[in-house]
Motif scaffolding. Structure first.
Motif, PDB file in Angstrom:
ATOM      1  N   PHE A 167      10.223   5.310  19.287  1.00 41.31           N
ATOM      2  CA  PHE A 167      10.248   4.552  18.033  1.00 41.31           C
ATOM      3  C   PHE A 167       9.667   5.362  16.870  1.00 41.31           C
ATOM      4  O   PHE A 167      10.114   5.203  15.736  1.00 41.31           O
ATOM      5  CB  PHE A 167       9.532   3.205  18.188  1.00 41.31           C
ATOM      6  CG  PHE A 167      10.400   2.156  18.805  1.00 41.31           C
ATOM      7  CD1 PHE A 167      11.453   1.596  18.098  1.00 41.31           C
ATOM      8  CD2 PHE A 167      10.189   1.733  20.102  1.00 41.31           C
ATOM      9  CE1 PHE A 167      12.271   0.638  18.658  1.00 41.31           C
ATOM     10  CE2 PHE A 167      11.005   0.772  20.678  1.00 41.31           C
ATOM     11  CZ  PHE A 167      12.046   0.221  19.962  1.00 41.31           C
ATOM     12  N   SER A 168       8.709   6.243  17.143  1.00 40.57           N
ATOM     13  CA  SER A 168       8.213   7.127  16.079  1.00 40.57           C
ATOM     14  C   SER A 168       9.323   8.056  15.606  1.00 40.57           C
ATOM     15  O   SER A 168       9.489   8.294  14.402  1.00 40.57           O
ATOM     16  CB  SER A 168       7.029   7.955  16.579  1.00 40.57           C
ATOM     17  OG  SER A 168       5.940   7.125  16.915  1.00 40.57           O
ATOM     18  N   LEU A 169      10.102   8.566  16.561  1.00 41.89           N
ATOM     19  CA  LEU A 169      11.232   9.414  16.195  1.00 41.89           C
ATOM     20  C   LEU A 169      12.311   8.619  15.466  1.00 41.89           C
ATOM     21  O   LEU A 169      12.991   9.141  14.587  1.00 41.89           O
ATOM     22  CB  LEU A 169      11.808  10.090  17.441  1.00 41.89           C
ATOM     23  CG  LEU A 169      10.900  11.139  18.082  1.00 41.89           C
ATOM     24  CD1 LEU A 169      11.428  11.551  19.448  1.00 41.89           C
ATOM     25  CD2 LEU A 169      10.740  12.337  17.172  1.00 41.89           C
ATOM     26  N   MET A 170      12.469   7.337  15.816  1.00 46.70           N
ATOM     27  CA  MET A 170      13.415   6.481  15.092  1.00 46.70           C
ATOM     28  C   MET A 170      12.985   6.317  13.643  1.00 46.70           C
ATOM     29  O   MET A 170      13.826   6.315  12.737  1.00 46.70           O
ATOM     30  CB  MET A 170      13.537   5.113  15.769  1.00 46.70           C
ATOM     31  CG  MET A 170      14.288   5.129  17.068  1.00 46.70           C
ATOM     32  SD  MET A 170      14.383   3.464  17.756  1.00 46.70           S
ATOM     33  CE  MET A 170      14.485   3.834  19.493  1.00 46.70           C
ATOM     34  N   ILE A 171      11.686   6.201  13.427  1.00 44.86           N
ATOM     35  CA  ILE A 171      11.166   6.108  12.056  1.00 44.86           C
ATOM     36  C   ILE A 171      11.507   7.385  11.293  1.00 44.86           C
ATOM     37  O   ILE A 171      12.041   7.339  10.178  1.00 44.86           O
ATOM     38  CB  ILE A 171       9.639   5.853  12.061  1.00 44.86           C
ATOM     39  CG1 ILE A 171       9.336   4.449  12.590  1.00 44.86           C
ATOM     40  CG2 ILE A 171       9.045   6.051  10.668  1.00 44.86           C
ATOM     41  CD1 ILE A 171       7.866   4.201  12.888  1.00 44.86           C
ATOM     42  N   LEU A 172      11.193   8.544  11.894  1.00 38.92           N
ATOM     43  CA  LEU A 172      11.488   9.825  11.233  1.00 38.92           C
ATOM     44  C   LEU A 172      12.971   9.971  10.914  1.00 38.92           C
ATOM     45  O   LEU A 172      13.338  10.391   9.816  1.00 38.92           O
ATOM     46  CB  LEU A 172      11.059  10.987  12.131  1.00 38.92           C
ATOM     47  CG  LEU A 172       9.597  11.372  12.122  1.00 38.92           C
ATOM     48  CD1 LEU A 172       9.337  12.469  13.150  1.00 38.92           C
ATOM     49  CD2 LEU A 172       9.174  11.834  10.742  1.00 38.92           C
ATOM     50  N   ASN A 173      13.822   9.638  11.879  1.00 41.77           N
ATOM     51  CA  ASN A 173      15.260   9.795  11.680  1.00 41.77           C
ATOM     52  C   ASN A 173      15.810   8.822  10.649  1.00 41.77           C
ATOM     53  O   ASN A 173      16.709   9.178   9.880  1.00 41.77           O
ATOM     54  CB  ASN A 173      16.002   9.649  13.014  1.00 41.77           C
ATOM     55  CG  ASN A 173      15.967  10.921  13.808  1.00 41.77           C
ATOM     56  OD1 ASN A 173      16.456  11.949  13.365  1.00 41.77           O
ATOM     57  ND2 ASN A 173      15.368  10.878  14.981  1.00 41.77           N
ATOM     58  N   THR A 174      15.289   7.615  10.607  1.00 46.29           N
ATOM     59  CA  THR A 174      15.745   6.645   9.612  1.00 46.29           C
ATOM     60  C   THR A 174      15.299   7.075   8.216  1.00 46.29           C
ATOM     61  O   THR A 174      16.074   6.986   7.258  1.00 46.29           O
ATOM     62  CB  THR A 174      15.237   5.238   9.945  1.00 46.29           C
ATOM     63  OG1 THR A 174      15.682   4.888  11.262  1.00 46.29           O
ATOM     64  CG2 THR A 174      15.749   4.203   8.959  1.00 46.29           C
ATOM     65  N   VAL A 175      14.072   7.557   8.097  1.00 44.61           N
ATOM     66  CA  VAL A 175      13.588   8.055   6.805  1.00 44.61           C
ATOM     67  C   VAL A 175      14.429   9.262   6.372  1.00 44.61           C
ATOM     68  O   VAL A 175      14.811   9.373   5.203  1.00 44.61           O
ATOM     69  CB  VAL A 175      12.085   8.415   6.880  1.00 44.61           C
ATOM     70  CG1 VAL A 175      11.633   9.192   5.664  1.00 44.61           C
ATOM     71  CG2 VAL A 175      11.258   7.143   7.048  1.00 44.61           C
ATOM     72  N   ALA A 176      14.750  10.154   7.313  1.00 49.08           N
ATOM     73  CA  ALA A 176      15.589  11.313   6.982  1.00 49.08           C
ATOM     74  C   ALA A 176      16.980  10.866   6.521  1.00 49.08           C
ATOM     75  O   ALA A 176      17.532  11.431   5.573  1.00 49.08           O
ATOM     76  CB  ALA A 176      15.711  12.236   8.189  1.00 49.08           C
ATOM     77  N   LEU A 177      17.520   9.842   7.150  1.00 45.98           N
ATOM     78  CA  LEU A 177      18.822   9.299   6.752  1.00 45.98           C
ATOM     79  C   LEU A 177      18.770   8.759   5.326  1.00 45.98           C
ATOM     80  O   LEU A 177      19.647   9.061   4.501  1.00 45.98           O
ATOM     81  CB  LEU A 177      19.250   8.188   7.715  1.00 45.98           C
ATOM     82  CG  LEU A 177      20.479   7.373   7.323  1.00 45.98           C
ATOM     83  CD1 LEU A 177      21.730   8.223   7.374  1.00 45.98           C
ATOM     84  CD2 LEU A 177      20.603   6.154   8.228  1.00 45.98           C
TER      85      LEU A 177
END
Length: 174
Positions: free
Chosen positions: A144-154
């Motif tokens: 979920f931390s990586l999901m946060i990073l990837n969503t912010v990057a998107l």
């Protein structure tokens, strides 16, 4: 800001290799279990391999969380886009960003919950391998931390490039 996007993309490249290794491990464990159970059983060789089911299950948990984090990068998680595409462009784009912010809030909540699971995992061990379940439960907060990073990057990428956030998953309905 685009430096963060490149960093996240580089991290995703490494995660793809980890995913490949996990999928290979799952496949080999499952094949070994089938071989032991059915092939060797036909020759009256009773060899048990209970660890294979446990390892395959734990690898699958990691694949799910890591794979979902990469899917967040291009908005490839399951979603109902009919609303954002049926609305006028500006409102649809706004609604898409709102939905991503709601997802981010959910991801933060799940990271917190995952940290609580980690505490529980420290006192629990797996039945066959007798390893600490911390390693299994760590997939949740990390994923979920990586999901946060990837969503912010998107979000950063679509805003900085001026792209329509509704088409980041490869669809083009217009």
């Amino acid at each position: 800001m685009m430096g963060l996007v490149k960093l996240v993309d580089g991290l995703n490249g490494a995660i793809r290799w980890v995913l490949a290794a996990c999928l290979l491990g799952m496949t080999l464990c499952t094949l070994w279990q089938v071989a032991v159970r059915f092939l060797l059983g036909t020759f009256s060789l009773n060899i048990a391999a209970p660890w294979t089911e446990e390892v395959a299950r734990y690898l699958m948990i990691w694949v799910i969380f890591l794979g979902a984090s990469i899917a967040c990068r291009k908005a490839q998680l399951i979603s109902l886009d009919v609303v954002v595409f049926s609305l006028p462009r500006k409102i649809g784009v706004f609604m898409r960003y709102v939905s991503l912010v709601v997802c981010l809030a959910f991801f933060v909540l799940m990271v917190q919950l995952g940290m609580e699971f980690l505490e529980f995992g420290a006192i629990e061990s797996s039945p066959v391998l007798s390893m600490s379940k911390t390693w299994v439960y760590a997939a949740m907060p990390l994923g979920f931390s990586l999901m946060i990073l990837n969503t912010v990057a998107l979000i950063i990428e679509t805003i900085s490039r001026g792209e329509d956030i509704r088409f980041t998953n490869g669809e083009n309905v217009e």
